[in-house]
Motif scaffolding. Structure first.
Motif, PDB file in Angstrom:
ATOM      1  N   GLU A   1       0.097  12.276   0.457  1.00 41.98           N
ATOM      2  CA  GLU A   1      -1.151  11.971  -1.252  1.00 41.98           C
ATOM      3  C   GLU A   1      -1.015  10.826  -1.384  1.00 41.98           C
ATOM      4  O   GLU A   1      -0.447   9.864  -1.598  1.00 41.98           O
ATOM      5  CB  GLU A   1      -0.078  12.755  -1.980  1.00 41.98           C
ATOM      6  CG  GLU A   1      -1.329  14.502  -2.394  1.00 41.98           C
ATOM      7  CD  GLU A   1      -0.575  15.057  -3.737  1.00 41.98           C
ATOM      8  OE1 GLU A   1      -0.605  14.005  -4.565  1.00 41.98           O
ATOM      9  OE2 GLU A   1       0.462  16.069  -3.936  1.00 41.98           O
ATOM     10  N   GLY A   2      -2.189  10.572  -1.176  1.00 39.84           N
ATOM     11  CA  GLY A   2      -2.581   9.025  -1.358  1.00 39.84           C
ATOM     12  C   GLY A   2      -2.348   7.837  -0.199  1.00 39.84           C
ATOM     13  O   GLY A   2      -2.114   6.899  -1.133  1.00 39.84           O
ATOM     14  N   CYS A   3      -1.495   8.571   1.165  1.00 35.46           N
ATOM     15  CA  CYS A   3      -1.923   7.178   1.932  1.00 35.46           C
ATOM     16  C   CYS A   3      -2.536   7.018   3.060  1.00 35.46           C
ATOM     17  O   CYS A   3      -2.409   6.271   3.800  1.00 35.46           O
ATOM     18  CB  CYS A   3      -0.359   7.057   1.882  1.00 35.46           C
ATOM     19  SG  CYS A   3      -0.006   8.699   2.457  1.00 35.46           S
TER      20      CYS A   3
ATOM     21  N   ASP B   1       7.433   3.967   9.029  1.00 34.25           N
ATOM     22  CA  ASP B   1       6.185   3.547   9.160  1.00 34.25           C
ATOM     23  C   ASP B   1       4.840   4.833   9.467  1.00 34.25           C
ATOM     24  O   ASP B   1       5.487   5.345  10.782  1.00 34.25           O
ATOM     25  CB  ASP B   1       5.677   2.560  10.824  1.00 34.25           C
ATOM     26  CG  ASP B   1       3.762   1.718  10.138  1.00 34.25           C
ATOM     27  OD1 ASP B   1       3.320   2.551  10.066  1.00 34.25           O
ATOM     28  OD2 ASP B   1       4.068   1.133  11.179  1.00 34.25           O
ATOM     29  N   MET B   2       3.984   4.648   8.304  1.00 25.85           N
ATOM     30  CA  MET B   2       4.265   5.864   8.904  1.00 25.85           C
ATOM     31  C   MET B   2       2.916   6.575   9.841  1.00 25.85           C
ATOM     32  O   MET B   2       3.017   7.455  10.441  1.00 25.85           O
ATOM     33  CB  MET B   2       2.930   6.846   7.515  1.00 25.85           C
ATOM     34  CG  MET B   2       1.645   5.541   7.653  1.00 25.85           C
ATOM     35  SD  MET B   2       0.624   5.888   6.079  1.00 25.85           S
ATOM     36  CE  MET B   2       1.129   5.331   4.580  1.00 25.85           C
TER      37      MET B   2
ATOM     38  N   ASN C   1       7.361   4.158   3.787  1.00 27.25           N
ATOM     39  CA  ASN C   1       8.858   2.651   4.566  1.00 27.25           C
ATOM     40  C   ASN C   1       9.336   1.889   3.666  1.00 27.25           C
ATOM     41  O   ASN C   1       9.526   0.584   3.351  1.00 27.25           O
ATOM     42  CB  ASN C   1       7.550   1.710   5.265  1.00 27.25           C
ATOM     43  CG  ASN C   1       5.914   1.111   4.369  1.00 27.25           C
ATOM     44  OD1 ASN C   1       6.084   1.222   3.650  1.00 27.25           O
ATOM     45  ND2 ASN C   1       5.336   0.234   4.910  1.00 27.25           N
ATOM     46  N   ASP C   2       9.253   2.205   2.315  1.00 29.88           N
ATOM     47  CA  ASP C   2       9.562   1.624   1.266  1.00 29.88           C
ATOM     48  C   ASP C   2      11.265   1.811   1.242  1.00 29.88           C
ATOM     49  O   ASP C   2      11.250   2.842   0.081  1.00 29.88           O
ATOM     50  CB  ASP C   2       8.748   1.389   0.453  1.00 29.88           C
ATOM     51  CG  ASP C   2       9.296   0.442  -0.730  1.00 29.88           C
ATOM     52  OD1 ASP C   2       9.050  -0.228  -0.937  1.00 29.88           O
ATOM     53  OD2 ASP C   2      10.262   0.801  -1.628  1.00 29.88           O
TER      54      ASP C   2
ATOM     55  N   HIS D   1       6.750  11.989  -6.056  1.00 26.69           N
ATOM     56  CA  HIS D   1       6.267  13.397  -6.528  1.00 26.69           C
ATOM     57  C   HIS D   1       5.890  13.880  -6.026  1.00 26.69           C
ATOM     58  O   HIS D   1       6.220  15.225  -6.790  1.00 26.69           O
ATOM     59  CB  HIS D   1       4.702  12.077  -7.200  1.00 26.69           C
ATOM     60  CG  HIS D   1       3.457  13.198  -7.569  1.00 26.69           C
ATOM     61  ND1 HIS D   1       3.416  13.993  -8.167  1.00 26.69           N
ATOM     62  CD2 HIS D   1       2.670  13.315  -6.244  1.00 26.69           C
ATOM     63  CE1 HIS D   1       2.425  14.786  -8.208  1.00 26.69           C
ATOM     64  NE2 HIS D   1       1.703  14.495  -7.036  1.00 26.69           N
TER      65      HIS D   1
ATOM     66  N   TRP E   1       3.319   6.091  -7.853  1.00 24.38           N
ATOM     67  CA  TRP E   1       2.791   5.284  -7.227  1.00 24.38           C
ATOM     68  C   TRP E   1       1.221   5.412  -7.171  1.00 24.38           C
ATOM     69  O   TRP E   1       0.033   4.552  -6.211  1.00 24.38           O
ATOM     70  CB  TRP E   1       3.525   4.928  -5.880  1.00 24.38           C
ATOM     71  CG  TRP E   1       4.333   3.889  -6.496  1.00 24.38           C
ATOM     72  CD1 TRP E   1       5.157   3.296  -7.401  1.00 24.38           C
ATOM     73  CD2 TRP E   1       6.013   3.659  -5.548  1.00 24.38           C
ATOM     74  NE1 TRP E   1       6.668   2.975  -8.090  1.00 24.38           N
ATOM     75  CE2 TRP E   1       6.578   3.209  -6.189  1.00 24.38           C
ATOM     76  CE3 TRP E   1       5.754   3.177  -4.481  1.00 24.38           C
ATOM     77  CZ2 TRP E   1       7.411   2.158  -5.746  1.00 24.38           C
ATOM     78  CZ3 TRP E   1       6.915   2.510  -3.738  1.00 24.38           C
ATOM     79  CH2 TRP E   1       7.818   2.043  -4.796  1.00 24.38           C
ATOM     80  N   GLY E   2       1.159   6.707  -7.626  1.00 21.18           N
ATOM     81  CA  GLY E   2      -0.583   6.903  -7.006  1.00 21.18           C
ATOM     82  C   GLY E   2      -0.902   8.240  -7.445  1.00 21.18           C
ATOM     83  O   GLY E   2       0.065   9.192  -8.251  1.00 21.18           O
TER      84      GLY E   2
ATOM     85  N   CYS F   1       5.454   9.152   1.236  1.00 20.54           N
ATOM     86  CA  CYS F   1       6.136   9.905   0.070  1.00 20.54           C
ATOM     87  C   CYS F   1       6.314   9.264  -1.494  1.00 20.54           C
ATOM     88  O   CYS F   1       6.263   9.376  -2.337  1.00 20.54           O
ATOM     89  CB  CYS F   1       6.799  10.958   0.051  1.00 20.54           C
ATOM     90  SG  CYS F   1       8.761  10.056   0.605  1.00 20.54           S
TER      91      CYS F   1
ATOM     92  N   ILE G   1      -4.347   3.587   4.121  1.00 19.74           N
ATOM     93  CA  ILE G   1      -3.699   3.102   4.564  1.00 19.74           C
ATOM     94  C   ILE G   1      -3.770   2.961   6.064  1.00 19.74           C
ATOM     95  O   ILE G   1      -3.908   1.794   6.882  1.00 19.74           O
ATOM     96  CB  ILE G   1      -1.796   2.607   4.572  1.00 19.74           C
ATOM     97  CG1 ILE G   1      -1.902   2.883   2.677  1.00 19.74           C
ATOM     98  CG2 ILE G   1      -1.225   2.416   5.258  1.00 19.74           C
ATOM     99  CD1 ILE G   1      -0.922   3.447   2.348  1.00 19.74           C
TER     100      ILE G   1
END
Ligand code: SAM
Length: 389
Positions: A258-260, A241-242, A214-215, A196, A165-166, A192, A263
């Protein structure tokens, strides 16, 4: 000749308004033998002339003045400017109301609100009935409260068919891990996705790993894969929620994100994740940064919409220093990382084109991929390995 009540109905004004006009000397009734005041056709026309001038925004006393002298162009110009500003404000109000009613896009409004009041924006979306998760997704993805549900449905249909996803690669994740100066035992992989990095960390360490996202569907997929790979014993999903991670403070020696971080915002992420780390614990995160001082207009406009806080390496190093972390290592992620993300996603878009090609979600993802294709190199993902004191 008209009596005052007749004049009032002729010009569409009240009797008291006309008496006020008379007091200002704008009209002059003649008293008849019977004691009543009578007004001439000239008075009627005077009132009508005044009303025309008033329609242009002149006050009654200005009308009174200009009945006897020439118009002042400077005053008229100033009035016109004021009127133009009021008209523009009304047009904006009209656009916003019609967008709130779902007749046009709210994207610009959400974006503008987010620039000036991001927290109030998020809170307000929740009072409008969105869950916190949806409110965050609305801000980053659908960008319109009226079309959010459909957008996310289409978006998830597209992304459910790809595993990454990223941007990210085995090489980049392991290069960052190689710069962690100890063997981690307790790890949280934040945001996460379908895992990956989680799976790579599990394969390349002996650590217990909390996989946070959160998914729920992403975590389920991750756990299925982990089970197939025999790694599920050491991975625990944590759907939360992170920004509000309910985990023991000071207990983790490695946080991975990674990649978040974007947000939450990098500086805020550093602040809110730091308490989870033990002293000298390490945080690894990646962030999209500008690699050039002069990006192409198209790329600049795109990222201004998609990641307004995107900045250069220098600013991120300052954020790290300001948050009390020490930089251990940083590097720009490989093109392979982008390729791993964009190739399967492009393939997925092709597969779904006939079904979803007209949808906003499909088109937005296609635009994003085309920006990568044309301008990658002007920007890139930067990996940071930072240590808590
Ligand atoms: C760009 S993806 C990166 C996923 C993964 N780290 C990777 O590199 O493949 C961002 C991830 O953050 C998750 N996410 C978004 N907002 C979140 C939040 N508030 N709390 C936890 N996870 C969130 C999304 O569900 C998604 O899985």
């Amino acid at each position: 000749m008209y009596r005052i009540s007749q004049l009032a109905s002729r010009v569409g004004l009240s009797r008291s308004a006309l008496l006020y006009y008379e007091r200002l000397g704008l009209i002059q009734g003649q008293r008849g033998n019977n004691g009543y005041r009578y007004y001439s056709e000239r008075d009627v026309q005077h009132v009508l002339l005044i009303r025309q001038l008033q329609a242009g925004g002149l006050t009654l006393s200005e009308c009174q003045h200009y009945m006897h002298s020439q118009l002042d162009r400077a005053l008229l110009q100033q009035r016109l400017m004021q009127l133009e500003q009021e008209t523009a404000a009304k047009q904006q109000a009209h656009q916003l109301l019609s967008a709130l009613l779902g007749r046009s896009s709210l994207a610009y409004w959400h974006h503008a609100l987010d620039q000036v009041a991001p927290d109030a924006h998020l809170d307000w979306l929740q009072t409008q009935g969105f869950s916190r998760k949806d409110a965050i997704q609305l801000k980053w993805l659908s960008k319109d409260m009226n079309t959010h549900d459909q957008y996310m449905h289409d978006f998830m249909q597209i992304f459910s068919g790809v595993s990454q996803w990223g941007p990210g690669s085995r090489e980049d994740t392991l290069a960052a891990l190689a710069n962690v100066p100890f063997s981690p035992q307790q790890v949280v992989d934040i945001g996460c996705g379908q895992g990956h990095s989680t799976l790579l960390l599990a394969q390349n360490t002996q650590a217990q790993i909390i996989a946070n996202d959160n998914d729920e569907s992403a975590l389920q997929r991750l756990m299925q894969t982990a089970e197939q790979m025999g790694l599920n014993e050491r991975i625990k999903p944590h759907c939360a929620d992170m920004q509000q991670l309910d985990l023991a403070k000071g207990q983790f020696d490695l946080l991975w994100a990674e990649g978040c971080a974007y947000i939450v915002g990098v500086a805020q992420a550093l602040r809110c994740w730091s308490p989870l780390l033990r002293p000298e614990g390490v945080l690894v995160f990646s962030d999209l940064i500008w690699l050039t001082e002069q990006p192409s207009d198209e790329a600049a406009v795109f990222w201004q919409q998609e990641y307004p806080a995107m900045t250069h390496l220098g600013q991120r190093l300052e954020d790290i220093a300001n948050s009390g972390f020490k930089l251990l290592h940083t590097f720009t992620m490989t093109e392979q990382a982008w390729f791993n993300y964009s190739q399967p996603l492009q393939q997925r878009l092709h597969e779904l084109e006939s079904e979803l090609g007209e949808s906003q979600a499909w088109q937005d993802i296609q635009t994003e991929l085309s920006i990568y294709q044309h301008f990658l190199g002007e920007f890139g993902y930067q990996m940071f390995v930072v240590q808590k004191p």
